[in-house]
Design a protein around this motif. Structure first.
Motif, short mmCIF file in Angstrom:
data_model
loop_
_atom_site.label_atom_id
_atom_site.label_comp_id
_atom_site.label_asym_id
_atom_site.label_seq_id
_atom_site.Cartn_x
_atom_site.Cartn_y
_atom_site.Cartn_z
N ALA A 234 6.50 -8.58 0.98
CA ALA A 234 5.29 -8.87 1.76
C ALA A 234 4.22 -9.49 0.87
O ALA A 234 3.54 -10.45 1.27
CB ALA A 234 4.77 -7.59 2.41
N ALA A 235 4.08 -8.98 -0.35
CA ALA A 235 3.09 -9.52 -1.27
C ALA A 235 3.45 -10.95 -1.67
O ALA A 235 2.57 -11.82 -1.76
CB ALA A 235 2.99 -8.63 -2.50
N ALA A 236 4.75 -11.20 -1.89
CA ALA A 236 5.18 -12.55 -2.28
C ALA A 236 4.85 -13.56 -1.19
O ALA A 236 4.57 -14.73 -1.48
CB ALA A 236 6.68 -12.55 -2.57
N ASP A 237 4.88 -13.12 0.07
CA ASP A 237 4.60 -14.01 1.19
C ASP A 237 3.15 -13.89 1.66
O ASP A 237 2.77 -14.51 2.66
CB ASP A 237 5.54 -13.66 2.36
CG ASP A 237 5.99 -14.88 3.13
OD1 ASP A 237 5.84 -16.00 2.60
OD2 ASP A 237 6.47 -14.73 4.26
N GLU A 238 2.35 -13.08 0.94
CA GLU A 238 0.95 -12.83 1.30
C GLU A 238 0.82 -12.36 2.75
O GLU A 238 -0.11 -12.72 3.47
CB GLU A 238 0.09 -14.08 1.06
CG GLU A 238 0.03 -14.48 -0.41
CD GLU A 238 -0.96 -15.60 -0.67
OE1 GLU A 238 -1.37 -16.27 0.31
OE2 GLU A 238 -1.32 -15.81 -1.83
N ALA A 239 1.78 -11.53 3.17
CA ALA A 239 1.76 -10.96 4.52
C ALA A 239 1.06 -9.61 4.46
O ALA A 239 1.69 -8.54 4.52
CB ALA A 239 3.18 -10.82 5.06
N TRP A 240 -0.25 -9.64 4.33
CA TRP A 240 -0.99 -8.41 4.04
C TRP A 240 -1.07 -7.47 5.24
O TRP A 240 -1.13 -6.26 5.07
CB TRP A 240 -2.39 -8.76 3.53
CG TRP A 240 -2.33 -9.68 2.35
CD1 TRP A 240 -2.81 -10.96 2.27
CD2 TRP A 240 -1.72 -9.41 1.09
NE1 TRP A 240 -2.54 -11.49 1.04
CE2 TRP A 240 -1.87 -10.56 0.29
CE3 TRP A 240 -1.04 -8.31 0.55
CZ2 TRP A 240 -1.38 -10.65 -1.01
CZ3 TRP A 240 -0.56 -8.38 -0.75
CH2 TRP A 240 -0.73 -9.53 -1.51
N GLY A 241 -1.10 -8.01 6.43
CA GLY A 241 -1.06 -7.14 7.59
C GLY A 241 0.22 -6.33 7.64
O GLY A 241 0.21 -5.13 7.95
N LEU A 242 1.33 -6.97 7.31
CA LEU A 242 2.61 -6.27 7.25
C LEU A 242 2.61 -5.25 6.11
O LEU A 242 3.18 -4.16 6.24
CB LEU A 242 3.74 -7.29 7.06
CG LEU A 242 5.17 -6.77 7.01
CD1 LEU A 242 5.50 -5.95 8.26
CD2 LEU A 242 6.15 -7.93 6.87
N ALA A 243 1.99 -5.61 5.00
CA ALA A 243 1.91 -4.67 3.87
C ALA A 243 1.15 -3.40 4.26
O ALA A 243 1.53 -2.29 3.88
CB ALA A 243 1.23 -5.34 2.68
N THR A 310 -1.10 -11.14 8.06
CA THR A 310 -2.26 -11.96 7.78
C THR A 310 -2.38 -12.13 6.28
O THR A 310 -1.75 -11.44 5.50
CB THR A 310 -3.54 -11.30 8.33
OG1 THR A 310 -3.71 -10.03 7.70
CG2 THR A 310 -3.48 -11.10 9.84
N ASP A 311 -3.18 -13.09 5.88
CA ASP A 311 -3.36 -13.36 4.46
C ASP A 311 -4.63 -12.69 3.96
O ASP A 311 -5.61 -12.56 4.67
CB ASP A 311 -3.50 -14.88 4.22
CG ASP A 311 -2.25 -15.60 4.69
OD1 ASP A 311 -1.19 -15.00 4.64
OD2 ASP A 311 -2.38 -16.77 5.09
N ALA A 312 -4.62 -12.30 2.71
CA ALA A 312 -5.79 -11.70 2.09
C ALA A 312 -5.58 -11.69 0.58
O ALA A 312 -4.49 -11.92 0.09
CB ALA A 312 -5.99 -10.28 2.60
N PRO A 313 -6.65 -11.43 -0.20
CA PRO A 313 -6.48 -11.37 -1.66
C PRO A 313 -5.50 -10.29 -2.07
O PRO A 313 -5.39 -9.27 -1.42
CB PRO A 313 -7.90 -11.04 -2.16
CG PRO A 313 -8.81 -11.40 -1.03
CD PRO A 313 -8.02 -11.18 0.22
#
Length: 315
Positions: A234-243, A310-313
């Motif tokens: 998830a971090a590699a894809d910047e899928a922060w909502g999923l994280a 979603t994307d996030a830092p």
């Protein structure tokens, strides 16, 4: 003499409402009963399909059942492969997956493209009937047990006469097999299917997370390891909502096992705080339409909307 009738016709036309006005003032009506009975006796498969769509649109359940009965008795002894598949498809439109399966059983497919078409429709019928063991068998037969090949397949869900017209609903073959195995009660087989996938990023993270939940009762340690792998993807894809969703699952599993859940809790708090901070900063700047990384965590698509990346830092 020749002008008088013409003038009279023009006056009549001017006084009469136009055809579109007449039609627009009338509510749509289903076909008359006499026409419907003629359809049952003489209609082609295409005409019977239209009858199914109309019956669904007007909520005529009695007509739907009569159409199903007619479709089951349509050319029972001399149907070609195309006729069998069309007949079964129309039965699915008429919400009769069991009837579709009965029609499909009348024909033994050969090999190659013919067999694939037959198995795809067999899966549609089993899926619509919620017959999960049969649906899983159809998918495995479709690829001769090759799960990597199944991952490349896009399947189309069975049509529904009552649904709004639009694009067909497509689903992934591998995900569908895991769904059917789990629904049939074989959680370990479902987890194995999910772990056989080779896709990376958010898709892999979602599959690893689902596999972890399926394995939580049988092997909690492995489930926790899978969640760590899922978080990496998830971090590699910047899928922060999923994280965020994965961390919540990890926290729940650790607490259920008697642990304190301190590590996933801290990570969850840190990530959600950063996501909230970014959205607040955007609001203070008076920006325009927010992108995916700036949606409110409480709105659809925000990180609180479970399952919507979603994307996030990076936390």
């Amino acid at each position: 003499m020749g002008t008088a009738p013409f003038a009279l016709v023009m006056l009549l036309l001017a006084a009469a409402p136009s055809a579109p006005e007449q039609l627009s003032s009338q509510e749509p009506q289903p076909m008359a009963e006499e026409s419907f009975q003629t359809l049952l006796l003489e209609g082609t498969l295409a005409e019977l399909e239209h009858g199914c769509v109309e019956a669904a649109a007007f909520g005529l359940s009695d007509r739907q059942q009569q159409l199903r009965d007619r479709l089951l008795s349509f050319n029972t002894t001399s149907q070609t492969m195309d006729e069998v598949l069309t007949n079964a498809r129309v039965l699915l439109i008429c919400r009769s997956p069991d009837g579709a399966r009965t029609v499909l059983s009348r024909y033994l497919p050969g090999f190659g493209a013919e067999r694939e078409r037959w198995l795809r429709l067999s899966w549609q019928a089993a899926d619509a009937a919620l017959d999960h063991p049969r649906a899983a068998r159809a998918l495995r037969r479709l690829v001769n047990g090759d799960l990597m090949a199944l991952e490349q397949l896009e399947l189309v869900e069975a049509p529904d006469a009552s649904a709004e017209p639009g694009e067909p609903i497509t689903v992934n073959g591998l995900d569908q097999l895991a769904h059917h195995e789990a629904a049939a009660g074989d959680r370990l087989a479902a987890a194995e299917v999910l772990l056989s996938g080779r896709t990376t990023g958010a898709v892999a993270a979602r599959r690893l997370g689902l596999a972890a939940e399926l394995l939580e009762e049988a092997d909690l340690d492995r489930a926790d390891q899978l969640l760590e792998l899922a978080l990496d993807q998830a971090a590699a894809d910047e899928a922060w909502g999923l994280a965020v969703d994965l961390l919540r699952v990890q926290l729940r599993l650790q607490l259920a096992a008697g642990g304190d859940g301190e590590r996933p809790r801290q990570r969850l708090e840190r990530l959600t705080a950063r996501l909230d901070d970014q959205y607040s900063s955007w609001q203070l700047q008076g920006g325009g339409e927010p992108g995916p990384s700036l949606r409110s965590p409480r709105e659809p698509g925000g990180h609180a909307d479970v399952g919507e990346p979603t994307d996030a830092p990076t936390p």
